[in-house]
Write an enzyme that holds these catalytic residues in place. Structure first.
Site: not given
Length: 656
Positions: A121, A212
Site C-alpha cells: 500500500e 496492481d
C-alpha cells in the site's frame, strides 16, 4: 530516449475464498504471464504476495515453472515485500525482517536473489530504511506523491533518489501517477505518446509504472479490454518496438546509473489513501476541497500541498481494527521465540482486513476471521492467565480472562461488555462484529463529468455508484460499538424496527459508559450506578458477574431501580454470524440455538426463564470494485426482561 520500468503487484489476501483466487488466476495472473512469454524482449518487475504464491504452488504448480522460465530468460525481476503482505510500518521490526526473509527465500526458489521491495500500500515511514537495509534490500518503490509531499516538483520525479535514516541509506523509485491512470485503462497509444513526450537528452531519466496486477483482467471490464480486445499484446508490442523507449528493470537501471541525490520522504502512501484514511466527515471535506481545486483548474498547481490522512489513521477510524491490531501486537511479543506460533502471527499481519478504501477490506468478515483465527492459534501456544492491562492503547484497562478453551476481553470502561470471546478449539472470535457507520462515499452519486466519454475502460476510481432503494430502506448507523452483554434500558412502547434501525430512544446510560470492576480468579464482577432518563431521572444500578466456563461463559445479573419505573431491560449479544443470512425476528424463548455452518459454528444461549428476543442482522454498506456491498457483519440478539424495580437472572453461553 526515455527509460521505462514496467512492474505489477499481484496479491490475494489471506482468508479470501478459493474461487476468488481461481477466478483472478484465470482472468489475470495466468494470461498475463502467458502473453509475456510470447514477447521475449519484454521485461517486467513483478511482486507476488505470499498467500497468493502458496495458493498457486498448491493449485497450479505449472505456473511456478513458468515464472522460473521467465526469470531465467531475464524477463522477470522479482520484487519482494513482507511474505503475508503486511503494512511494514504497522508491525514490529523483528516481524518485518522475518516477513521479508520468507519472501526472499521463495524468490530464490524461482531463481532470483531479490534486492527490491514493493512497499505494501506504499505506506512509508522513514524508520523503514534501517529494517530494509538489515534485510538485504537495496531499493524500494513508492509513489511520486511521497516525493511531492516532501516538496519536490513533478519535473524532479523521473529519477530515483537516495533516502537516509540514522546513517542507513536506500534507493527510492517514484511511481508515475499518470501512468497508473493510463495503464491499462486507456488506449495503448495514449501511454506511448506520454512516454515519448518524456524523452530527452538525459540518459538517466526514467518513468516507472508499478501497480496492481488485478487491473489486468480482474477489475470490472478489464478482462475483455486487456485480453479479448488485445490491449496487452498491443502494449507489449508497442513498448518493445519503439526506439524512443528503453525498457529496463530496476536492477539494470541501478547497474548503469546513480540516483540523483538525497531526499527525505514524510510518512505517506498514495494520494487516494490520504482520502480514505480520514474520518468520514473529514474525508467528505477533503473530497470537496480537491474537487473545488479541480474545477478552478488549480489542483495540479497546488496538489503538492494537498495532504489528507495517513494509513495508521484507520486504527482511529475503525476501533474494531485497532483492537484486532493491538491484540496481534500483544501476541507477537508473547510468541517471538516460538517458531510454530510465530508463523500464525505473521499470517495475522496480512494488511487487507485492517483498513478500507475502494475495496471491502475491514468490511469483509471472512478477511477479519482469517486474522482472528491466526491470532488465536498463535496465542494457544502460550498461557498468560487472567490479566488487567491496556490492550488497545487507549489509556484505559481491559480485562483478559483465559482458560483452557477461551479468551475473553472485557472493556470495563465501555459498558463492562465482552469485546472478544475467542474459542481456542474453533479459532474464532464470537464477537467479531463491525458496527454500522456512515462513510463519506455514502453521499456520492454519479461520475465526474467527462469520464464516461473517455475511450477505453473506466478505472474503479472513476465508477459512479448510487445506493439502491432497497438498501437505503434498511440502512442504519450505530451510535455504539457492538459487543456481548451490552446493557440497555428501553421503553415498553419501542418496537423491533425502531430498535434495529436506531430510531428508538435509549433510556439508560449503560451501553457505552464505564463500569467499576473486581477481578477474582476466573470471575469478574462489574457494576455501574447510573440512571434511566425519561420524564425525570430514575437511579439505576446494574451489576453483572462474568465467569468463563469450560464450554463458554456464565453471566449473573442483578438490576435495581431507585424507584418503581416500568421499562424493558435488554441484554444484547452481538455474534459473528457471517454465513447464515438472517432476517429481523421477534420471538419468545429461554434457549436460542445458533448454527453458523461456515462461520462460528454451533452455539447456544440459555436463559433461566422465557423472555422476548429481538433478533436482527447487523448490515453495513461499503463500496467495492463491483459497486455496493451490503454485508451481514453479525447478528444481534437482545434479550428483553420487563422490570419495574428489582431483577435477577442468569445467561449461559455454550459452545457446541
Amino acid at each position: 530516449m526515455i527509460n521505462f520500468i514496467f512492474g505489477i503487484h499481484n496479491h490475494q489476501p489471506l482468508g479470501n475464498f478459493g474461487w476468488v483466487f481461481e477466478d483472478a488466476y484465470n482472468k489475470s495472473y495466468r494470461p498475463f504471464m502467458e502473453i509475456l512469454e510470447e514477447f521475449p524482449s519484454m521485461k517486467v518487475a513483478v511482486h507476488f504476495s505470499g498467500p497468493l504464491l502458496e495458493w498457486i504452488n498448491e493449485n497450479h504448480p505449472e505456473y511456478i515453472e513458468l515464472l522460473r522460465k521467465l526469470v531465467k530468460r531475464g524477463q522477470l525481476e522479482i520484487v519482494v515485500a513482507g511474505f503475508y503482505e503486511p503494512v511494514l510500518a504497522a508491525i514490529p521490526k523483528e516481524d518485518r525482517i522475518e516477513q521479508i526473509k520468507l519472501l526472499k527465500e521463495f524468490a530464490k526458489k524461482l531463481g532470483y536473489d531479490a534486492k527490491g521491495v514493493w512497499l505494501t500500500e506504499r505506506v512509508w515511514q522513514p524508520e523503514l530504511v534501517k529494517t530494509l537495509r538489515e534485510s538485504g534490500i537495496e531499493y524500494v518503490i513508492v509513489d511520486d506523491y511521497h516525493f511531492m509531499s516532501a516538496g519536490l516538483s513533478k519535473e524532479d520525479l523521473y529519477w530515483p533518489y537516495y533516502t537516509e535514516d540514522g546513517g542507513e541509506v536506500i534507493v527510492v523509485f517514484p511511481i508515475d501517477e499518470k501512468l497508473r491512470y493510463l495503464i491499462p485503462f486507456r488506449p495503448v497509444e495514449r501511454t506511448i505518446e506520454y512516454l515519448e513526450s518524456l524523452a530527452d537528452s538525459d540518459p538517466s531519466k526514467v518513468a516507472v509504472f508499478h501497480d496492481d496486477g488485478e487491473k489486468f483482467g480482474v477489475w470490472p471490464g478489464t478482462y475483455e479490454w486487456v485480453y479479448k480486445k488485445g490491449w496487452l499484446r498491443r502494449f507489449f508490442d508497442a513498448v518493445t518496438s519503439n526506439e524512443k523507449i528503453n525498457l529496463m528493470l530496476y536492477s539494470e537501471y541501478l547497474s548503469k546509473f546513480t540516483p540523483r541525490g538525497v531526499v527525505y520522504l514524510p510518512i505517506a502512501s498514495y494520494f487516494e489513501m490520504s482520502e480514505w484514511s480520514l474520518p468520514a466527515s473529514q474525508a467528505k471535506l477533503f473530497v470537496e476541497f480537491v474537487e473545488k481545486l479541480k474545477r478552478r483548474g488549480e489542483f495540479e498547481k497546488y496538489r503538492v500541498f494537498v495532504r489528507g490522512g495517513i494509513w495508521k489513521n484507520f486504527f482511529y477510524k475503525y476501533p474494531e481494527s485497532n483492537f484486532m491490531h493491538k491484540r496481534m501486537l500483544y501476541v507477537s511479543k508473547l510468541v517471538r521465540n516460538i517458531p510454530e506460533a510465530r508463523r500464525y502471527i505473521l499470517k495475522a499481519q496480512c494488511n487487507d482486513a485492517y483498513w478500507h478504501g475502494v475495496f471491502g477490506g475491514v468490511y469483509l468478515p471472512h478477511l477479519r476471521r482469517a486474522v482472528w483465527e491466526n491470532i488465536i492459534r498463535a496465542q494457544s501456544y502460550v498461557s498468560t492467565g487472567n490479566r488487567v492491562f491496556d490492550v488497545d492503547f487507549d489509556g484505559r484497562d481491559e480485562i483478559i480472562l483465559e482458560n483452557g478453551r477461551f479468551i475473553a476481553t472485557i472493556k470495563p470502561h465501555y459498558g463492562g461488555s465482552i469485546f472478544e470471546l475467542s474459542s481456542k478449539r474453533k479459532a474464532v472470535n464470537y464477537n467479531d462484529v463491525l458496527a454500522r457507520r456512515w462513510e463519506h462515499y455514502h453521499d456520492v452519486s454519479g461520475t465526474t463529468p467527462g469520464e464516461e466519454s473517455e475511450e477505453g475502460v473506466a478505472s474503479i476510481h472513476e465508477l459512479g455508484k448510487k445506493i439502491p432503494g432497497e438498501i437505503k430502506r434498511e440502512l442504519a448507523y450505530d451510535w455504539h460499538l457492538r459487543a456481548i452483554l451490552q446493557d440497555h434500558f428501553i421503553s415498553t412502547t419501542e418496537t423491533l424496527d425502531t430498535y434495529r434501525l436506531v430510531k428508538y430512544h435509549e433510556l439508560g446510560d449503560f451501553v457505552n459508559q464505564p463500569y467499576e470492576f473486581e477481578l477474582n480468579g476466573n470471575r469478574v464482577k462489574l457494576w455501574r450506578n447510573g440512571g434511566i432518563y425519561a420524564e425525570k431521572k430514575v437511579p439505576a444500578r446494574v451489576e453483572k458477574v462474568i465467569e468463563l466456563t469450560n464450554d463458554g461463559f456464565l453471566a449473573k445479573y442483578s438490576v435495581s431501580l431507585g424507584e418503581p419505573y416500568e421499562t424493558l431491560f435488554g441484554v444484547e449479544l452481538n455474534l459473528a454470524v457471517h454465513s447464515v443470512m438472517e432476517n429481523p425476528e421477534e420471538f419468545e424463548a429461554d434457549r436460542i440455538l445458533v448454527n453458523d455452518t461456515y462461520g462460528i459454528g454451533k452455539v447456544e444461549i440459555i436463559l433461566d426463564r422465557k423472555v422476548k428476543v429481538w433478533k436482527f442482522p447487523i448490515k453495513t454498506l461499503s463500496q467495492s470494485e463491483s459497486g455496493w456491498d451490503f454485508i451481514q457483519q453479525g447478528v444481534s440478539y437482545t434479550l428483553l426482561f420487563p422490570t419495574e424495580k428489582e431483577l435477577e437472572f442468569e445467561i449461559k453461553f455454550r459452545e457446541l
